[in-house]
Design a protein around this motif. Structure first.
Motif, short mmCIF file in Angstrom:
data_model
loop_
_atom_site.label_atom_id
_atom_site.label_comp_id
_atom_site.label_asym_id
_atom_site.label_seq_id
_atom_site.Cartn_x
_atom_site.Cartn_y
_atom_site.Cartn_z
N ILE A 162 0.82 38.09 7.08
CA ILE A 162 0.65 36.92 7.94
C ILE A 162 1.69 36.97 9.05
N GLU A 163 1.23 36.88 10.29
CA GLU A 163 2.14 36.89 11.43
C GLU A 163 2.18 35.55 12.16
N ARG A 164 1.12 34.73 11.97
CA ARG A 164 1.06 33.43 12.66
C ARG A 164 0.55 32.36 11.71
N ILE A 165 1.33 31.27 11.61
CA ILE A 165 0.96 30.14 10.76
C ILE A 165 1.01 28.87 11.59
N ALA A 166 -0.03 28.06 11.48
CA ALA A 166 -0.07 26.77 12.16
C ALA A 166 0.21 25.66 11.16
N MET A 167 1.08 24.73 11.56
CA MET A 167 1.32 23.53 10.78
C MET A 167 0.54 22.42 11.49
N VAL A 168 -0.47 21.90 10.81
CA VAL A 168 -1.40 20.95 11.44
C VAL A 168 -1.44 19.67 10.64
N GLY A 169 -1.36 18.53 11.33
CA GLY A 169 -1.51 17.28 10.62
C GLY A 169 -0.94 16.10 11.35
N ALA A 170 -0.78 15.03 10.59
CA ALA A 170 -0.25 13.79 11.14
C ALA A 170 1.16 14.03 11.67
N VAL B 96 0.87 -1.17 0.00
CA VAL B 96 0.00 0.00 0.00
C VAL B 96 0.91 1.22 0.00
N ILE B 97 0.55 2.22 -0.81
CA ILE B 97 1.30 3.48 -0.86
C ILE B 97 0.37 4.55 -0.30
N ALA B 98 0.86 5.28 0.71
CA ALA B 98 0.03 6.29 1.35
C ALA B 98 0.92 7.31 2.05
N ARG B 99 0.30 8.36 2.57
CA ARG B 99 1.03 9.35 3.36
C ARG B 99 0.19 9.75 4.56
N GLY B 100 0.79 10.51 5.43
CA GLY B 100 0.08 11.09 6.56
C GLY B 100 -0.58 10.07 7.48
N PHE B 101 -1.80 10.41 7.89
CA PHE B 101 -2.53 9.55 8.82
C PHE B 101 -2.77 8.16 8.25
N THR B 102 -3.04 8.07 6.95
CA THR B 102 -3.30 6.77 6.35
C THR B 102 -2.08 5.87 6.47
N ALA C 146 0.72 18.67 15.91
CA ALA C 146 0.91 17.31 15.41
C ALA C 146 -0.01 16.35 16.15
N GLU C 147 -0.66 15.49 15.39
CA GLU C 147 -1.56 14.49 15.96
C GLU C 147 -1.13 13.10 15.50
N ASP C 148 -1.41 12.12 16.32
CA ASP C 148 -1.16 10.74 15.90
C ASP C 148 -2.45 9.97 15.70
N ASP C 149 -3.57 10.66 15.84
CA ASP C 149 -4.89 10.06 15.69
C ASP C 149 -5.73 10.96 14.78
N GLU C 150 -6.10 10.44 13.63
CA GLU C 150 -6.83 11.25 12.65
C GLU C 150 -8.16 11.76 13.17
N THR C 151 -8.75 11.04 14.10
CA THR C 151 -10.05 11.49 14.65
C THR C 151 -9.90 12.79 15.45
N LYS C 152 -8.66 13.17 15.77
CA LYS C 152 -8.41 14.41 16.52
C LYS C 152 -8.01 15.57 15.60
N LEU C 153 -7.96 15.34 14.30
CA LEU C 153 -7.50 16.36 13.36
C LEU C 153 -8.39 17.60 13.40
N GLU C 154 -9.69 17.40 13.39
CA GLU C 154 -10.59 18.56 13.39
C GLU C 154 -10.40 19.39 14.66
N MET C 155 -10.23 18.74 15.79
CA MET C 155 -9.99 19.48 17.04
C MET C 155 -8.68 20.26 16.97
N ALA C 156 -7.65 19.68 16.35
CA ALA C 156 -6.36 20.36 16.22
C ALA C 156 -6.47 21.59 15.33
N VAL C 157 -7.20 21.48 14.22
CA VAL C 157 -7.40 22.63 13.33
C VAL C 157 -8.19 23.71 14.07
#
Length: 187
Positions: free
Chosen positions: A91-99, A51-57, A122-133
């Motif tokens: 832009i003065e503040r940038i968030a890097m959000v993801g896996a 399987v080829i994938a990136r990020g949370f997958t 940074a999250e290790d659980d995709e179900t928490k991505l929306e909360m992180a954003v």
């Protein structure tokens, strides 16, 4: 026969992936399936030799002991997205959000941008991505750098415009959606 499943990180790349598989000299010996990767994929029924994938997958597949070739994000990919965010306005503040495996170490870029507030969510659980954003936007970030799903969530939550720097590989223009509150970018 080898079966390969490729989780495409964004819709625009689907035809490119299919073309690469078709044009391989050993294409007769390969059975492939290209699946659009999306937020909270159902991965229980993935059957493949590779399987080829990136990020949370990719992270989830590895956790389940499913053989996975991970598409890595690089510091260059993140820097490119940050630079494109900065070019879109004041832009003065940038968030890097993801896996975790995509944004890990991104906060080390702070020394490259002394006048910019860079936050890493940074999250290790995709179900928490929306909360992180949501937290990144609540913390006052004017832009979000992340993957395709991160950008979709940030747009839905009313954050700034986004862009996926990985799309720029191969000379294609980066995808960017403007928003009156400023730009954000997916990795």
């Amino acid at each position: 026969m080898i079966k390969i499943v490729f989780f495409a990180p964004y819709p625009d790349i689907l035809p490119v992936i299919e073309q690469v598989f078709r044009e391989r000299p050993e294409s007769e010996a390969i059975r492939y399936e290209v699946i659009q990767d999306y937020y909270n994929n159902i991965l229980e029924q993935v059957e493949a030799d590779v399987v080829i994938a990136r990020g949370f997958t990719a992270h989830t597949l590895k956790r389940r002991n499913i053989p996975c070739a991970e598409l890595k994000s690089t510091g260059y990919d993140v820097m490119k997205a940050v630079n494109e965010c900065m070019q879109k306005g004041n832009i003065e503040r940038i968030a890097m959000v993801g896996a975790f495996n995509m944004v890990y170490g991104a906060e080390q870029m702070c020394h490259l941008y002394p006048n910019l507030g860079l936050g890493c969510y940074a999250e290790d659980d995709e179900t928490k991505l929306e909360m992180a954003v949501h937290q990144a936007l609540k913390d006052g970030n004017q832009a979000v750098v992340g993957g395709y799903s991160t950008v979709q969530i940030a747009e839905r939550l009313g954050g700034a415009g986004r862009h996926d720097p990985f799309r720029n590989r191969g000379g294609k223009p980066c995808h960017f959606r403007g928003h009156s509150s400023g730009p954000s970018h997916p990795v």
